[in-house]
Design a protein around this motif. Structure first.
Motif, PDB file in Angstrom:
ATOM      1  N   GLY A  80       1.050  -1.253   0.044  1.00 38.75           N
ATOM      2  CA  GLY A  80       0.013   0.066  -0.096  1.00 38.75           C
ATOM      3  C   GLY A  80       0.923   1.309  -0.063  1.00 38.75           C
ATOM      4  N   THR A  81       1.931   1.153   0.663  1.00 47.05           N
ATOM      5  CA  THR A  81       2.700   2.445   0.970  1.00 47.05           C
ATOM      6  C   THR A  81       3.492   2.638  -0.575  1.00 47.05           C
ATOM      7  OG1 THR A  81       3.455   1.973   3.253  1.00 47.05           O
ATOM      8  CG2 THR A  81       4.821   3.329   2.099  1.00 47.05           C
ATOM      9  N   LEU A  82       3.797   1.579  -1.078  1.00 46.49           N
ATOM     10  CA  LEU A  82       4.505   1.462  -2.511  1.00 46.49           C
ATOM     11  C   LEU A  82       3.637   2.384  -3.700  1.00 46.49           C
ATOM     12  CD1 LEU A  82       6.682   0.707  -4.483  1.00 46.49           C
ATOM     13  CD2 LEU A  82       5.530  -1.139  -4.975  1.00 46.49           C
ATOM     14  N   PHE A  83       2.234   1.919  -3.458  1.00 44.43           N
ATOM     15  CA  PHE A  83       1.164   2.730  -4.253  1.00 44.43           C
ATOM     16  C   PHE A  83       1.318   4.092  -4.111  1.00 44.43           C
ATOM     17  CE2 PHE A  83      -1.054  -1.382  -4.995  1.00 44.43           C
ATOM     18  CZ  PHE A  83      -1.017  -1.525  -6.343  1.00 44.43           C
ATOM     19  N   ARG A  84       1.127   4.549  -2.635  1.00 41.90           N
ATOM     20  CA  ARG A  84       1.211   5.806  -2.437  1.00 41.90           C
ATOM     21  C   ARG A  84       2.387   6.709  -3.115  1.00 41.90           C
ATOM     22  NH1 ARG A  84       1.085   5.678   3.095  1.00 41.90           N
ATOM     23  NH2 ARG A  84       3.098   6.340   3.422  1.00 41.90           N
ATOM     24  N   ARG A  85       3.362   6.040  -2.850  1.00 43.04           N
ATOM     25  CA  ARG A  85       4.778   6.635  -3.170  1.00 43.04           C
ATOM     26  C   ARG A  85       4.974   6.930  -4.537  1.00 43.04           C
ATOM     27  NH1 ARG A  85       9.054   3.866   1.020  1.00 43.04           N
ATOM     28  NH2 ARG A  85       8.370   4.876   2.735  1.00 43.04           N
ATOM     29  N   GLN A  86       4.107   6.130  -5.367  1.00 44.47           N
ATOM     30  CA  GLN A  86       4.200   5.864  -6.810  1.00 44.47           C
ATOM     31  C   GLN A  86       3.043   6.972  -7.435  1.00 44.47           C
ATOM     32  OE1 GLN A  86       6.222   4.922  -9.030  1.00 44.47           O
ATOM     33  NE2 GLN A  86       7.551   3.612  -7.488  1.00 44.47           N
ATOM     34  N   GLY A  87       2.285   7.517  -6.356  1.00 43.57           N
ATOM     35  CA  GLY A  87       1.174   8.499  -6.709  1.00 43.57           C
ATOM     36  C   GLY A  87      -0.270   7.959  -6.829  1.00 43.57           C
ATOM     37  N   ASP A  88      -0.356   6.747  -6.632  1.00 43.40           N
ATOM     38  CA  ASP A  88      -1.669   6.164  -6.879  1.00 43.40           C
ATOM     39  C   ASP A  88      -2.456   5.903  -5.786  1.00 43.40           C
ATOM     40  OD1 ASP A  88      -3.786   4.514  -7.589  1.00 43.40           O
ATOM     41  OD2 ASP A  88      -2.949   3.254  -8.903  1.00 43.40           O
ATOM     42  N   THR A  89      -2.836   7.136  -5.104  1.00 37.30           N
ATOM     43  CA  THR A  89      -3.597   7.126  -3.563  1.00 37.30           C
ATOM     44  C   THR A  89      -4.519   6.439  -3.617  1.00 37.30           C
ATOM     45  OG1 THR A  89      -4.346   9.237  -4.306  1.00 37.30           O
ATOM     46  CG2 THR A  89      -2.453   9.207  -2.990  1.00 37.30           C
ATOM     47  N   SER A  90      -5.321   6.350  -4.519  1.00 36.33           N
ATOM     48  CA  SER A  90      -6.600   5.409  -4.474  1.00 36.33           C
ATOM     49  C   SER A  90      -6.443   3.994  -4.211  1.00 36.33           C
ATOM     50  CB  SER A  90      -7.293   5.596  -5.798  1.00 36.33           C
ATOM     51  OG  SER A  90      -6.644   4.925  -7.079  1.00 36.33           O
ATOM     52  N   GLN A  91      -5.516   3.379  -4.861  1.00 36.14           N
ATOM     53  CA  GLN A  91      -5.058   1.908  -4.508  1.00 36.14           C
ATOM     54  C   GLN A  91      -4.473   1.825  -3.341  1.00 36.14           C
ATOM     55  OE1 GLN A  91      -5.888  -0.755  -6.285  1.00 36.14           O
ATOM     56  NE2 GLN A  91      -6.993   0.483  -7.609  1.00 36.14           N
ATOM     57  N   ALA A  92      -3.760   2.639  -2.845  1.00 34.28           N
ATOM     58  CA  ALA A  92      -3.289   2.821  -1.313  1.00 34.28           C
ATOM     59  C   ALA A  92      -4.422   2.768  -0.313  1.00 34.28           C
ATOM     60  CB  ALA A  92      -2.066   4.056  -1.173  1.00 34.28           C
ATOM     61  N   ILE A  93      -5.224   3.895  -0.721  1.00 29.86           N
ATOM     62  CA  ILE A  93      -6.374   3.716   0.232  1.00 29.86           C
ATOM     63  C   ILE A  93      -6.994   2.515   0.206  1.00 29.86           C
ATOM     64  CG2 ILE A  93      -8.500   5.020   0.475  1.00 29.86           C
ATOM     65  CD1 ILE A  93      -7.345   7.525  -0.306  1.00 29.86           C
ATOM     66  N   HIS A  94      -7.381   1.933  -0.704  1.00 27.76           N
ATOM     67  CA  HIS A  94      -8.219   0.691  -0.850  1.00 27.76           C
ATOM     68  C   HIS A  94      -7.366  -0.452  -0.251  1.00 27.76           C
ATOM     69  CE1 HIS A  94     -10.932  -1.835  -3.617  1.00 27.76           C
ATOM     70  NE2 HIS A  94     -11.029  -2.192  -2.525  1.00 27.76           N
ATOM     71  N   LEU A  95      -5.869  -0.622  -0.368  1.00 25.60           N
ATOM     72  CA  LEU A  95      -5.217  -1.769   0.126  1.00 25.60           C
ATOM     73  C   LEU A  95      -5.343  -1.424   1.698  1.00 25.60           C
ATOM     74  CD1 LEU A  95      -2.366  -2.136  -1.963  1.00 25.60           C
ATOM     75  CD2 LEU A  95      -3.734  -3.890  -1.288  1.00 25.60           C
ATOM     76  N   HIS A  96      -5.143  -0.216   2.384  1.00 31.09           N
ATOM     77  CA  HIS A  96      -5.116  -0.036   3.781  1.00 31.09           C
ATOM     78  C   HIS A  96      -6.253  -0.022   4.377  1.00 31.09           C
ATOM     79  CE1 HIS A  96      -0.967   2.215   2.765  1.00 31.09           C
ATOM     80  NE2 HIS A  96      -0.782   0.931   3.305  1.00 31.09           N
ATOM     81  N   SER A  97      -7.677   0.338   3.644  1.00 34.26           N
ATOM     82  CA  SER A  97      -8.808   0.229   4.248  1.00 34.26           C
ATOM     83  C   SER A  97      -9.253  -1.101   4.376  1.00 34.26           C
ATOM     84  CB  SER A  97      -9.937   0.963   3.182  1.00 34.26           C
ATOM     85  OG  SER A  97      -9.514   2.339   3.123  1.00 34.26           O
ATOM     86  N   ASN A  98      -8.660  -1.952   3.517  1.00 32.49           N
ATOM     87  CA  ASN A  98      -8.944  -3.415   3.523  1.00 32.49           C
ATOM     88  C   ASN A  98      -8.383  -4.135   4.567  1.00 32.49           C
ATOM     89  OD1 ASN A  98     -11.063  -4.910   1.471  1.00 32.49           O
ATOM     90  ND2 ASN A  98     -10.028  -3.117   0.474  1.00 32.49           N
TER      91      ASN A  98
END
Length: 392
Positions: A80-98
């Motif tokens: 999830g952190t990798l997604f955020r650092r790459q700029g894909d916050t929607s996927q990071a939010i989805h992963l961390h929320s789940n």
């Protein structure tokens, strides 16, 4: 197609390699361990879903794997952190929320997931949604210091100054930085009250600010301005003078309103004595030019020019030179001389325009005007006059 995914396969290789090592280590040399083999296969299948932009399938699979083996939570968080650092916050939010919804997490793991989720929302600019994960962290008792700092950031961006002050107070930090920041928040409230015409409330707020931080220059400035509005000139003058003891580098910022009050009282000799004393203790071009203006008012252009020349011999400056050129232009009779002086005047103006007068001591941001909060790093009380620029 998302611009993230052409590079995501390469970005995930270290994570995949680490995961493969983890699974091998967990299974040891028991190649017949069917469970470990299945988890490893499913995990790499999930990575393949991500690379092929089949995000929903990937997240469903990762969530299933997490339910089967809670010890994978760190890998899940890292993804999830990798997604955020790459700029894909929607996927990071989805992963961390789940991840937070999983019943297999202990309090510390859930807290770490909440912290990452709050950061995801902050990165996405969703301040209202970022607030709750950080508040939950404080309730859980983990990562409280981080949570308080993020909440202060949220509340000051939303200009909820009371809540920002409350968060800083609850941190129970007894350092000078917290006190100085709270004083700035109180000054923000005072500015709002003053713009709304409530001078009494504004005065009360800056009193609170000075109790928090006796060196709060901004609070003293506001208090002096309010006293001037009430036509309490003597008290306003004394307030402005206190800034010399608080932080003398801000003297150039208050010299003009201070002199305006002095001149309303009509004591011309006291003005020149005060400015001369300041020049000895805290020399700056702004104070020098104010003194030149006062000499000019009292004794004329020639005396002012002589005074300025003597001062520039010991402390030359571009602004001082420009003022000297201006004084010479007043009585230059020869056209060629006037043309040369105009050329020099234009050059000195260009030199001043190119140089900022203020700089942040934290991030180096430069500005032509004073900011109480740095626009570059958002820290308070870090913008200071640049020593040596235009003679300051």
């Amino acid at each position: 197609m998302s611009t993230l995914f052409p590079y995501l396969g390469f970005a995930l290789l270290p994570l995949a390699a680490a995961s493969g090592w983890w699974f091998a280590r967990k299974g040891g040399v028991q190649a017949t361990d069917q469970r470990c083999s299945t988890l490893s296969t499913d995990y790499f299948r999930g990575l393949n879903y991500l690379i092929n932009e089949e995000q929903d399938l990937a997240i469903d699979l990762f969530s299933k794997l997490l339910d089967e083996d809670p010890s994978m939570v760190e890998t899940h968080l890292a993804l999830g952190t990798l997604f955020r650092r790459q700029g894909d916050t929607s996927q990071a939010i989805h992963l961390h929320s789940n991840l937070i919804k999983s019943e297999n997490l202990n309090d510390e793991q859930r807290s770490l997931a909440l912290l990452e989720l709050g950061r995801d929302y902050m990165k996405a600019g969703l301040l209202d949604r970022a607030e709750q994960p950080f508040l939950d962290l404080i309730d859980l008792g983990f990562y409280k210091s981080d949570a308080y700092e993020w909440l202060v950031m949220i509340y000051q961006q939303e200009k909820e100054w009371d809540r920002a002050i409350d968060m800083l107070d609850r941190q129970q930090k007894k350092d000078g930085n917290s006190a100085a920041t709270i004083a700035q928040f109180l000054c923000e409230k005072a500015e709002i009250a003053r713009s709304g015409g409530d001078l009494n409330e504004a005065f009360h707020l800056v009193e609170q600010a000075l109790k928090r931080d006796p060196l709060a220059v901004r609070a003293t400035m506001i208090r002096a301005e309010i006293l001037a509005l009430r036509e309490e000139n003597g008290a306003a003058i004394e307030e402005y003078k206190k800034i010399e003891q608080q932080n003398a580098s801000y003297i150039p910022n208050i010299i003009h309103p201070l002199l305006k009050l002095y001149r309303q009282d009509g004591d011309q000799e006291e003005i020149i004595r005060y400015l001369t004393n300041l020049l000895k203790k805290h020399p700056s071009t702004t104070v020098l030019l104010a003194a030149v203006e006062q000499v000019q008012l009292m004794s004329g252009d020639r005396k002012a020019e002589l005074f300025l020349v003597n001062q520039l011999k010991s402390k030359p400056s571009v602004r001082g030179l420009e003022r000297l050129i201006e004084l010479n232009l007043r009585h230059a009779e020869d056209d060629r001389a006037r043309e040369g002086l105009y050329g020099l005047q234009m050059l000195t103006k260009q030199l001043q325009e190119e140089k900022p007068e203020y700089q942040c001591s934290h991030c180096g941001f430069q500005a032509h005007h004073l900011h109480w909060q740095c626009p570059g790093c958002n820290n308070w009380n870090t913008i200071k006059p640049i020593v040596g620029v235009s003679g300051e």
